[in-house]
Design a protein around this motif. Structure first.
Motif, PDB file in Angstrom:
ATOM      1  N   PHE B  35       0.915  -1.083   0.016  1.00 11.49           N
ATOM      2  CA  PHE B  35       0.142   0.258  -0.043  1.00 11.49           C
ATOM      3  C   PHE B  35       0.703   1.414   0.174  1.00 11.49           C
ATOM      4  O   PHE B  35       2.128   0.573   0.785  1.00 11.49           O
ATOM      5  N   TYR B  37      -0.141   5.370   1.315  1.00 15.98           N
ATOM      6  CA  TYR B  37      -0.631   6.688   2.101  1.00 15.98           C
ATOM      7  C   TYR B  37      -0.281   7.900   2.309  1.00 15.98           C
ATOM      8  O   TYR B  37       0.720   7.412   2.359  1.00 15.98           O
ATOM      9  N   PHE B  91       3.574   7.157   2.957  1.00 17.54           N
ATOM     10  CA  PHE B  91       4.313   5.940   4.202  1.00 17.54           C
ATOM     11  C   PHE B  91       3.566   4.800   3.015  1.00 17.54           C
ATOM     12  O   PHE B  91       2.374   4.946   2.474  1.00 17.54           O
ATOM     13  N   PHE B  99      -0.688  -4.814   9.498  1.00 20.44           N
ATOM     14  CA  PHE B  99       0.113  -4.308   8.306  1.00 20.44           C
ATOM     15  C   PHE B  99       1.550  -3.236   9.085  1.00 20.44           C
ATOM     16  O   PHE B  99       1.133  -3.159  10.344  1.00 20.44           O
ATOM     17  N   PHE B 101       4.473  -0.527   8.747  1.00 22.34           N
ATOM     18  CA  PHE B 101       4.401   0.873   7.632  1.00 22.34           C
ATOM     19  C   PHE B 101       5.928   1.047   7.669  1.00 22.34           C
ATOM     20  O   PHE B 101       6.145   0.690   8.521  1.00 22.34           O
ATOM     21  N   GLY B 102       6.223   1.349   6.915  1.00 22.02           N
ATOM     22  CA  GLY B 102       7.679   2.289   6.878  1.00 22.02           C
ATOM     23  C   GLY B 102       7.706   3.841   8.270  1.00 22.02           C
ATOM     24  O   GLY B 102       6.941   4.375   8.143  1.00 22.02           O
ATOM     25  N   THR B 103       9.096   4.544   8.072  1.00 23.85           N
ATOM     26  CA  THR B 103       8.928   5.653   8.261  1.00 23.85           C
ATOM     27  C   THR B 103       8.444   6.739   8.118  1.00 23.85           C
ATOM     28  O   THR B 103       8.229   7.592   8.254  1.00 23.85           O
TER      29      THR B 103
END
Lengths: 115, 111
Positions: B35, B37, B91, B99, B101-103
């Motif tokens: 994904f 975002y 993100f 999920f 998420f990256g930073t």
């Protein structure tokens, strides 16, 4: 239609107090997620509900954190004996189903400040 | 272990320039979802795109395009002819059940 709503938008509490954060998902969404986002970081997974049950609570940092979703809709994240390190934005998201096969719709978050 | 790396912390571009945001992921699963975002200054995360691991076809939506390459475990995002309204934190996320998420990459588009 209405999106995900979270209340309160801001919460300031003293160290050691108990807090409850509420999430109202999109109607009909069976999956609900809680995340914590610290400044400059991505959302950090806390817990995932599928219906009324917690399908994955592996992200809860310790036993001071607990979440419920008794009727499969509204969820409450509860934090006992708050610590300054709990200060963050707590995000809620819902999706039509779980497992990553659908996008998540996020609420505006609750900014928690522990003094 | 599941992990998402967004090596670019901050990017600044001048309006109308193209910009690519990098995302590299790690997973042992054969079925997963990726994904992107957008988190504007207002704070609410906005869904941009979802891809499953079996669909490597690139996608274009207006000024946005995504390049998914399983061989390099990358899912990069390009904004063409950037605009000031594109300024936000972006993100990348990997999902199986939960999920990851990256930073995030903070993009600033300068008028």
């Amino acid at each position: 239609g209405a999106g995900v709503s979270q209340t309160p938008s801001n919460k300031v509490t003293e160290k050691g107090k108990y807090v409850e954060l509420r999430c109202d998902p999109i109607s009909g969404h069976t999956a609900l997620y809680w995340y914590r986002q610290s400044l400059g970081q991505g959302p950090e997974f806390l817990i995932y509900f599928q219906g009324t049950g917690a399908a994955d609570d592996s992200g809860l940092p310790n036993d001071r954190f607990f979440a419920v979703r008794p009727e499969g809709s509204v969820s409450t994240l509860k934090i006992q004996r708050t610590e300054r390190g709990d200060s963050a934005v707590y995000l809620c998201a819902s999706s039509p189903s779980g497992g990553g096969s659908y996008e998540q719709y996020f609420g505006p978050g609750t900014r928690l400040t522990v003094t | 272990a599941q992990k998402v790396t967004q090596a670019q912390t901050e990017i600044s571009v001048v309006e109308k320039e193209d910009v690519t945001l990098d995302c590299v992921y790690e997973t042992r699963d054969t079925t997963y979802y990726l994904f992107w975002y957008k988190q504007p200054p207002s704070g609410e995360l906005v869904f941009l795109i979802r891809r499953n691991s079996f669909d490597e076809q690139n996608e274009i939506s207006g000024r946005y395009s995504w390049n998914f390459q399983k061989s390099t475990s990358s899912f990069n995002f390009t904004i063409t002819a950037s605009q000031v309204v594109d300024s936000a934190v972006y993100f990348c996320a990997l999902a199986r059940n939960q999920f990851y998420f990256g930073t995030g990459t903070s993009l600033t588009v300068i008028p």
